[in-house]
Motif scaffolding. Structure first.
Motif, PDB file in Angstrom:
ATOM      1  N   LEU A 375       0.864  -1.244   0.015  1.00 46.62           N
ATOM      2  CA  LEU A 375      -0.034  -0.024  -0.034  1.00 46.62           C
ATOM      3  C   LEU A 375       0.944   1.236  -0.020  1.00 46.62           C
ATOM      4  CD1 LEU A 375      -2.965  -1.009   2.476  1.00 46.62           C
ATOM      5  CD2 LEU A 375      -2.977  -0.648   0.105  1.00 46.62           C
ATOM      6  N   THR A 376       1.846   1.194   0.623  1.00 46.78           N
ATOM      7  CA  THR A 376       2.761   2.188   0.885  1.00 46.78           C
ATOM      8  C   THR A 376       3.519   2.727  -0.685  1.00 46.78           C
ATOM      9  OG1 THR A 376       3.441   1.977   2.918  1.00 46.78           O
ATOM     10  CG2 THR A 376       4.923   3.347   1.721  1.00 46.78           C
ATOM     11  N   PHE A 377       3.854   1.585  -1.499  1.00 44.43           N
ATOM     12  CA  PHE A 377       4.401   1.830  -2.677  1.00 44.43           C
ATOM     13  C   PHE A 377       3.379   2.073  -3.575  1.00 44.43           C
ATOM     14  CE2 PHE A 377       5.079  -0.054  -7.060  1.00 44.43           C
ATOM     15  CZ  PHE A 377       6.394   0.569  -7.319  1.00 44.43           C
ATOM     16  N   ALA A 378       2.461   1.678  -3.461  1.00 45.46           N
ATOM     17  CA  ALA A 378       1.240   1.901  -4.781  1.00 45.46           C
ATOM     18  C   ALA A 378       0.562   3.421  -4.144  1.00 45.46           C
ATOM     19  CB  ALA A 378      -0.170   0.960  -4.494  1.00 45.46           C
ATOM     20  N   GLY A 379       0.484   3.571  -2.955  1.00 49.85           N
ATOM     21  CA  GLY A 379      -0.188   4.896  -2.309  1.00 49.85           C
ATOM     22  C   GLY A 379       0.686   5.999  -2.923  1.00 49.85           C
ATOM     23  N   GLY A 380       2.123   5.778  -2.468  1.00 46.75           N
ATOM     24  CA  GLY A 380       2.913   6.942  -2.731  1.00 46.75           C
ATOM     25  C   GLY A 380       3.043   7.141  -4.270  1.00 46.75           C
ATOM     26  N   TRP A 381       3.278   6.415  -4.994  1.00 46.36           N
ATOM     27  CA  TRP A 381       3.317   6.472  -6.550  1.00 46.36           C
ATOM     28  C   TRP A 381       1.890   7.059  -7.098  1.00 46.36           C
ATOM     29  CZ3 TRP A 381       4.600   1.835 -10.356  1.00 46.36           C
ATOM     30  CH2 TRP A 381       5.140   2.270 -11.612  1.00 46.36           C
ATOM     31  N   ALA A 382       0.554   6.669  -6.487  1.00 43.92           N
ATOM     32  CA  ALA A 382      -0.343   7.342  -6.979  1.00 43.92           C
ATOM     33  C   ALA A 382      -0.515   8.783  -6.346  1.00 43.92           C
ATOM     34  CB  ALA A 382      -1.612   6.371  -6.270  1.00 43.92           C
ATOM     35  N   LEU A 383       0.007   9.108  -5.400  1.00 47.86           N
ATOM     36  CA  LEU A 383       0.073  10.479  -4.969  1.00 47.86           C
ATOM     37  C   LEU A 383       1.115  11.316  -5.474  1.00 47.86           C
ATOM     38  CD1 LEU A 383      -0.647   9.740  -1.150  1.00 47.86           C
ATOM     39  CD2 LEU A 383      -2.079  10.714  -2.942  1.00 47.86           C
ATOM     40  N   GLY A 384       2.027  10.964  -6.333  1.00 53.38           N
ATOM     41  CA  GLY A 384       2.959  11.529  -7.285  1.00 53.38           C
ATOM     42  C   GLY A 384       4.390  11.406  -6.936  1.00 53.38           C
ATOM     43  N   LEU A 385       4.753  10.498  -5.985  1.00 49.11           N
ATOM     44  CA  LEU A 385       5.960  10.220  -5.860  1.00 49.11           C
ATOM     45  C   LEU A 385       6.530   9.308  -7.316  1.00 49.11           C
ATOM     46  CD1 LEU A 385       5.926   9.101  -2.157  1.00 49.11           C
ATOM     47  CD2 LEU A 385       6.695  11.256  -2.843  1.00 49.11           C
ATOM     48  N   GLY A 386       7.945   9.510  -7.274  1.00 53.80           N
ATOM     49  CA  GLY A 386       8.377   8.476  -8.295  1.00 53.80           C
ATOM     50  C   GLY A 386       8.561   6.968  -7.851  1.00 53.80           C
ATOM     51  N   PRO A 387       8.598   6.016  -8.700  1.00 49.58           N
ATOM     52  CA  PRO A 387       8.801   4.794  -8.477  1.00 49.58           C
ATOM     53  C   PRO A 387       9.776   4.707  -7.366  1.00 49.58           C
ATOM     54  CG  PRO A 387       9.620   4.884 -10.656  1.00 49.58           C
ATOM     55  CD  PRO A 387       8.794   6.303 -10.146  1.00 49.58           C
TER      56      PRO A 387
END
Length: 728
Positions: A375-387
């Motif tokens: 969820l941290t990975f998916a949520g961070g990417w969805a919120l605009g963080l780079g992979p």
């Protein structure tokens, strides 16, 4: 994955290792490799319990010893071993020598891995420090900075791969079995950290965490090594006891020839020669010879005990003077020393309330932490963080939430507390016993053998009547009967068809006549209420004779009672003896509440009444008539000189002549409860703070590694504080 008929038919035949016990049941002991945490224990025990022919399975993490009991008199050992292999835990028939060898190999492997990780962490940081200097405005040039990262990778990567093998192998076995243990997220975190660091170095990125990967393993290995040492300390207690048994014995054949046989080959009914200075190898009757024994190992009593033909000797005692010829009564694994060792081993196999809570928390850990990381990975990417940034946060979540502290929180405390009590002469039979002992509010003492020395002396003996009662007295284990037998001489005729009735007395045939020895009402004397400790004897239809005894209060009884009161506990005496001796003993010890003339049922009912009133009772007893009360009490203690049935009913067994150890045990148990609750509280607070911090990006993998390993060290060091408790 189900075990098919074809699979089972290919299983090796291990039926030779299935042991039959006296009750007709079957059991199997296995050495299990790779099981390290509460989650491993729960998985193994649950999976084996689901097999149709398995009645119970219990894993001792301390030794790696799995004890399996089968239903009926037969069991499929091959099915059990294949099930363990399918779970990712290879197993072989248990052999103490092999277990010790495997333990030493594991210790050396952990030390070597720890040394490699320390080397890697120190040298990787040597190249990382110049890169970190850029945080303070001393930026390196791009080429120099990239060179430092590659040098860090060159040092850290092979060190991390080698030092991580204990975790990688465990994780791989678990995944092959279709399950995930606690080493899976650790392995994933290390591998992902190295992968991200290589990608960053190749792409000339800003951050790389080679030092974090190897530092994480270094700190994890410190915690694992400390846990290994703590368990070894508990394991060595039982091993040290068993080592006190002689490795061999001199067997006397029917022709009188002497030959030396290994201890394990001594069978019941063989004749064994024990010379002065030798340790008694197995339990047996003295057939010939007179000597004195040092029973300090078994009872804590330092005074030599005289033995002569007809007396029973226990394994572990030291023969002090004359040579003895014994008729063996039990094999070495059923001896008194082996029984004590099993009590020590049982203390390491703890399933207390706190451990069960930790087991449940550990069981949900892997799916929860992997879900949080995803969820941290998916949520961070969805919120605009780079992979890259999203993956770094996910890796930090995997690392920082490792439940090592939770897994160590209770076992480390219980092992340390049990070792502390063992050094004081107390054998703890379960971790739950420590919890219950910490909760007691009321202490109940038996009188004879507990509050008093249990060595009553016959007053004004009459040789004629003494000779009549002696055959029945020699057949009884009651302290008063033993005193009567000692006065008459232990060698001599014994009664036949003997039957001992708890709390009443003993009856049997003497020269064909039925006789009884015990309480007045049991022998047939009605309305008798004497003022002395006494036994009555008589043949059916004949005159009854009274024997009077005196018994001295233990030297520290009054001080022990005072210490118990200082701990906020109330104290009471429940005794089957007559009112006069009970009142005198209670008054001398400073105890106001006492009851006399109680049967075993009366004692058990009194304990039940306290429980119904909401009072948690500690019962301290030593006689057969105390076994029911011990079983009913919230916690139970018995002296080492107590009967076997009484020791089996007790939670803790103490040696020595003093009662101060009762108060000291409660102090240590209360301290252990505080340490366990402190560790639980710290572990919960740590995870509540650490997981959100990692998810929000406040910590990178290096900080996560330091935080996680620091939490394990905190709970371990807190457990080690138990060594200072009760030190005098």
């Amino acid at each position: 994955m189900a075990l098919t008929h074809d699979t089972l038919s290919a299983a090796p035949d291990f039926s030779a290792f299935v042991r039959k016990d006296q009750s007709g049941g079957a059991s199997l002991d296995l050495l299990v490799k790779g099981a390290r945490c509460a989650g491993c224990m729960a998985k193994i025990e649950k999976s084996l319990a689901e097999l149709p022919d398995v009645a119970s399975a219990r894993l001792n993490l301390t030794e790696g010893r799995l004890s399996v009991r089968f239903r009926g008199g037969r069991g499929d050992a091959g099915r059990v071993i294949m099930t363990l292999d399918r779970l990712g835990y290879p197993a072989t028939p248990f052999d103490p020598g092999q277990a010790a060898k495997a333990h030493d190999q594991e210790s050396r492997r952990l030390v070597l891995a720890l040394a490699v990780a320390a080397f890697g962490a120190g040298n990787a940081m040597m190249f990382s420090v110049p890169v970190w200097a850029g945080l303070f405005g001393q930026e390196l040039g791009p080429a120099t900075r990239n060179l430092m990262l590659w040098l860090s990778a060159l040092v850290a990567t092979p060190c991390a791969l080698y030092a991580g093998m204990p975790f990688f192998e465990s994780a791989w076995r678990s995944l092959k079995a279709g399950r995930a243990n606690m080493d899976v997220p650790i392995s994933i975190g290390v591998v992902l950290t190295l992968f991200i660091s290589f990608v960053e170095t190749i792409l000339h990125g800003r951050d790389a965490y080679f030092d974090a990967a190897v530092s994480l393993l270094f700190l994890l290995l410190i915690g694992r090594w400390l846990d290994h040492r703590l368990r070894a300390r508990a394991r060595s207690a039982a091993a040290d006891l068993l080592a006190l048994q002689a490795p061999s014995a001199t067997v006397v054949g029917p022709d009188g020839a002497e030959r030396v046989k290994p201890l394990g080959d001594i069978a019941v009914g063989e004749r064994v020669l024990v010379r002065p200075g030798d340790r008694i190898p197995v339990d047996g009757f003295v057939e010939d010879g007179v000597s004195e024994l040092d029973n300090a190992l078994l009872t804590g009593e330092t005074a030599p005990v005289p033995v002569r033909p007809g007396d029973t000797c226990r394994a572990g005692a030291v023969n002090l003077s004359g040579s003895l010829r014994l008729l063996t009564l039990a094999r070495s694994e059923d001896s008194a020393v082996a029984a004590i060792a099993r009590l020590v081993e049982a203390g390491a196999q703890t399933k207390s309330l706190y451990v069960r809570l930790a087991d449940k928390a550990a069981a949900v850990y892997v799916p929860v932490v992997h879900t949080l990381a995803a969820l941290t990975f998916a949520g961070g990417w969805a919120l605009g963080l780079g992979p890259r940034e999203a993956l770094l946060r996910a890796v930090a979540v995997l690392i920082i939430t490792c439940p090592c502290a939770l897994g160590l929180a209770v076992p480390a405390v219980q092992i340390t507390a049990s070792a502390r009590l063992f050094r004081k002469g107390v054998l703890v039979k379960s971790g739950a016993a420590l919890e219950r002992l910490a909760e007691v509010e009321h202490v109940v003492f038996d009188k004879t053998g507990v509050l008093t020395e249990g060595r009553p002396r016959l007053i004004d003996p009459c040789p004629t009547t003494l000779k009549l009662a002696a055959p029945l007295a020699r057949a009884s284990a009651h302290p008063l009967a033993r005193a009567l037998a000692a006065e008459a001489g232990r060698s001599g005729p014994r009664a036949t068809e003997v039957r001992e009735i708890a709390g009443q007395g003993v009856e049997g045939l003497i020269d064909g006549r039925r006789a009884r020895l015990g309480r007045a009402s049991f022998v047939g004397v009605e309305g008798r209420a004497g003022g002395e400790t006494e036994l009555w004897f008589g043949f059916d239809g004949d005159t009854k004779v009274r024997f009077r005894f005196s018994d001295h209060l233990r030297a520290d009884a009054a001080e022990a009672v005072a210490q118990l009161r200082a701990l906020g506990l109330s104290v009471e005496v429940l005794s089957g003896d007559l009112p006069g001796p009970v009142e005198r003993a209670a008054t001398a010890a400073g105890i106001q509440a006492w009851r006399a003339g109680l049967s075993p049922e009366d004692k058990a009912s009194a304990i039940e009444a306290h429980a119904a009133a909401g009072r948690k009772v500690l019962m301290v007893g030593d006689g057969l008539n105390d076994a029911a009360a011990l079983a009913k009490a919230h916690a139970a203690m018995a002296p080492g000189a107590a009967l076997d049935a009484t020791q089996n009913a007790a939670d803790l067994v103490f040696s020595g002549e003093g009662l101060l150890i009762v108060a000291e045990s409660i102090v240590i148990a209360r301290a252990a409860r505080r340490r366990a609750l402190e560790n639980f509280g710290f572990s919960a607070l740590y995870n509540v703070v650490a997981a959100p911090a990692a998810m929000l990006g406040f910590v990178n993998p290096l900080v996560a590694a330091l935080a996680m390993s620091g939490s394990s060290l905190v709970v371990t060091l807190n457990a080690l504080r138990m060594h200072a408790v009760g030190r005098s």
